[in-house]
Write a protein that holds these residues in place. Structure first.
Motif, PDB file in Angstrom:
ATOM      1  N   ARG A   9      25.429  40.197  43.763  1.00 47.79           N
ATOM      2  CA  ARG A   9      25.512  41.568  44.273  1.00 47.79           C
ATOM      3  C   ARG A   9      24.463  41.736  45.363  1.00 47.79           C
ATOM      4  N   PHE A  10      24.931  42.066  46.546  1.00 43.62           N
ATOM      5  CA  PHE A  10      24.058  42.292  47.701  1.00 43.62           C
ATOM      6  C   PHE A  10      24.116  43.781  48.029  1.00 43.62           C
ATOM      7  N   PRO A  11      23.143  44.559  47.568  1.00 41.56           N
ATOM      8  CA  PRO A  11      23.260  46.022  47.657  1.00 41.56           C
ATOM      9  C   PRO A  11      23.323  46.590  49.069  1.00 41.56           C
ATOM     10  N   GLU A  12      22.823  45.875  50.068  1.00 43.65           N
ATOM     11  CA  GLU A  12      22.818  46.442  51.423  1.00 43.65           C
ATOM     12  C   GLU A  12      23.507  45.549  52.447  1.00 43.65           C
ATOM     13  N   LEU A  13      24.258  44.572  52.009  1.00 42.24           N
ATOM     14  CA  LEU A  13      24.955  43.672  52.916  1.00 42.24           C
ATOM     15  C   LEU A  13      26.208  44.351  53.453  1.00 42.24           C
ATOM     16  N   THR A  14      26.431  44.251  54.749  1.00 40.00           N
ATOM     17  CA  THR A  14      27.629  44.824  55.360  1.00 40.00           C
ATOM     18  C   THR A  14      28.744  43.785  55.419  1.00 40.00           C
ATOM     19  N   GLN A  15      29.962  44.251  55.669  1.00 43.11           N
ATOM     20  CA  GLN A  15      31.073  43.317  55.816  1.00 43.11           C
ATOM     21  C   GLN A  15      30.845  42.405  57.015  1.00 43.11           C
ATOM     22  N   ALA A  16      30.304  42.943  58.099  1.00 46.92           N
ATOM     23  CA  ALA A  16      30.041  42.122  59.288  1.00 46.92           C
ATOM     24  C   ALA A  16      29.043  41.003  58.953  1.00 46.92           C
ATOM     25  N   GLN A  17      27.998  41.326  58.195  1.00 38.55           N
ATOM     26  CA  GLN A  17      27.031  40.302  57.806  1.00 38.55           C
ATOM     27  C   GLN A  17      27.688  39.257  56.899  1.00 38.55           C
ATOM     28  N   TYR A  18      28.466  39.727  55.936  1.00 39.69           N
ATOM     29  CA  TYR A  18      29.174  38.813  55.037  1.00 39.69           C
ATOM     30  C   TYR A  18      30.075  37.877  55.853  1.00 39.69           C
ATOM     31  N   ASP A  19      30.831  38.433  56.799  1.00 37.06           N
ATOM     32  CA  ASP A  19      31.743  37.619  57.607  1.00 37.06           C
ATOM     33  C   ASP A  19      30.982  36.553  58.400  1.00 37.06           C
ATOM     34  N   ARG A  20      29.806  36.897  58.944  1.00 39.03           N
ATOM     35  CA  ARG A  20      29.003  35.902  59.673  1.00 39.03           C
ATOM     36  C   ARG A  20      28.501  34.813  58.724  1.00 39.03           C
ATOM     37  N   LEU A  21      28.064  35.192  57.528  1.00 37.65           N
ATOM     38  CA  LEU A  21      27.626  34.201  56.544  1.00 37.65           C
ATOM     39  C   LEU A  21      28.776  33.254  56.195  1.00 37.65           C
ATOM     40  N   ILE A  22      29.957  33.819  55.985  1.00 42.82           N
ATOM     41  CA  ILE A  22      31.121  33.008  55.626  1.00 42.82           C
ATOM     42  C   ILE A  22      31.510  32.071  56.772  1.00 42.82           C
ATOM     43  N   GLU A  23      31.424  32.529  58.010  1.00 45.72           N
ATOM     44  CA  GLU A  23      31.722  31.652  59.154  1.00 45.72           C
ATOM     45  C   GLU A  23      30.819  30.427  59.135  1.00 45.72           C
ATOM     46  N   ASP A  24      29.525  30.639  58.922  1.00 51.87           N
ATOM     47  CA  ASP A  24      28.586  29.512  58.880  1.00 51.87           C
ATOM     48  C   ASP A  24      28.834  28.638  57.653  1.00 51.87           C
ATOM     49  N   PHE A  25      29.156  29.264  56.534  1.00 50.34           N
ATOM     50  CA  PHE A  25      29.456  28.501  55.325  1.00 50.34           C
ATOM     51  C   PHE A  25      30.688  27.631  55.534  1.00 50.34           C
ATOM     52  N   GLU A  26      31.726  28.185  56.164  1.00 51.27           N
ATOM     53  CA  GLU A  26      32.946  27.409  56.415  1.00 51.27           C
ATOM     54  C   GLU A  26      32.676  26.253  57.378  1.00 51.27           C
ATOM     55  N   ALA A  27      31.786  26.455  58.356  1.00 50.72           N
ATOM     56  CA  ALA A  27      31.425  25.370  59.268  1.00 50.72           C
ATOM     57  C   ALA A  27      30.693  24.260  58.509  1.00 50.72           C
ATOM     58  N   ALA A  28      29.792  24.633  57.611  1.00 53.44           N
ATOM     59  CA  ALA A  28      29.089  23.639  56.794  1.00 53.44           C
ATOM     60  C   ALA A  28      30.070  22.919  55.873  1.00 53.44           C
ATOM     61  N   GLU A  29      31.026  23.655  55.348  1.00 50.38           N
ATOM     62  CA  GLU A  29      32.046  23.079  54.474  1.00 50.38           C
ATOM     63  C   GLU A  29      32.904  22.073  55.248  1.00 50.38           C
ATOM     64  N   ALA A  30      33.255  22.397  56.471  1.00 51.71           N
ATOM     65  CA  ALA A  30      34.062  21.480  57.286  1.00 51.71           C
ATOM     66  C   ALA A  30      33.284  20.200  57.596  1.00 51.71           C
ATOM     67  N   ALA A  31      31.972  20.343  57.789  1.00 57.71           N
ATOM     68  CA  ALA A  31      31.140  19.179  58.088  1.00 57.71           C
ATOM     69  C   ALA A  31      30.917  18.305  56.855  1.00 57.71           C
ATOM     70  N   ASP A  32      30.967  18.911  55.674  1.00 53.64           N
ATOM     71  CA  ASP A  32      30.719  18.164  54.429  1.00 53.64           C
ATOM     72  C   ASP A  32      31.627  18.703  53.327  1.00 53.64           C
ATOM     73  N   PRO A  33      32.916  18.299  53.327  1.00 50.87           N
ATOM     74  CA  PRO A  33      33.858  18.831  52.344  1.00 50.87           C
ATOM     75  C   PRO A  33      33.457  18.549  50.895  1.00 50.87           C
ATOM     76  N   ASP A  34      32.690  17.486  50.670  1.00 48.96           N
ATOM     77  CA  ASP A  34      32.259  17.178  49.302  1.00 48.96           C
ATOM     78  C   ASP A  34      31.362  18.265  48.731  1.00 48.96           C
TER      79      ASP A  34
END
Length: 94
Positions: A9-34
Motif C-alpha cells: 500500500r502506497f498511500p501517496e503514490l499517483t497513477q502516473a508514478q505507478y506507471d513510470r515504476l512499471i515501465e522501468d520494471f518491465e524494461a528490467a524484466e525484458a533484460a532479465d526474464p528469469d
C-alpha cells in the motif's frame, strides 16, 4: 516451496508514478526474464489517495530477488519503498 502473496500500500503514490515504476520494471524484466519467471500475477489498482499492489510468487526467494531489483527502481524515482505484508498462499485459481 509454498507460494506467497505480497500486498503493498502506497498511500501517496499517483497513477502516473505507478506507471513510470512499471515501465522501468518491465524494461528490467525484458533484460532479465528469469527475474520474474516465478511471478504468478501482479495486480495494481488505485487505493483512495494512493496505490495498492498485490503479487503472488512461486516462492519467498523469488519474491526477495525481485524486491532487490525493485528497490533500485523506487530509489531512481524518489519513491520510498513500503514494507509489504506477506501471506502464505493456500490456493490459487484462474
Amino acid at each position: 516451496m509454498p507460494r506467497i502473496a505480497a500486498e503493498f500500500r502506497f498511500p501517496e503514490l499517483t497513477q502516473a508514478q505507478y506507471d513510470r515504476l512499471i515501465e522501468d520494471f518491465e524494461a528490467a524484466e525484458a533484460a532479465d526474464p528469469d527475474l520474474v519467471a516465478e511471478r504468478v500475477i501482479h495486480v495494481g489498482m488505485p487505493d483512495g489517495d494512493g496505490w495498492f499492489a498485490f503479487d503472488v510468487w512461486e516462492s519467498a526467494e523469488a519474491f526477495q530477488r525481485m524486491g532487490q531489483m525493485l528497490a533500485s527502481i523506487f530509489e531512481a524515482h524518489g519513491v520510498v519503498p513500503v514494507p509489504p505484508t506477506v501471506y502464505p498462499v493456500h490456493k490459487t485459481m484462474s
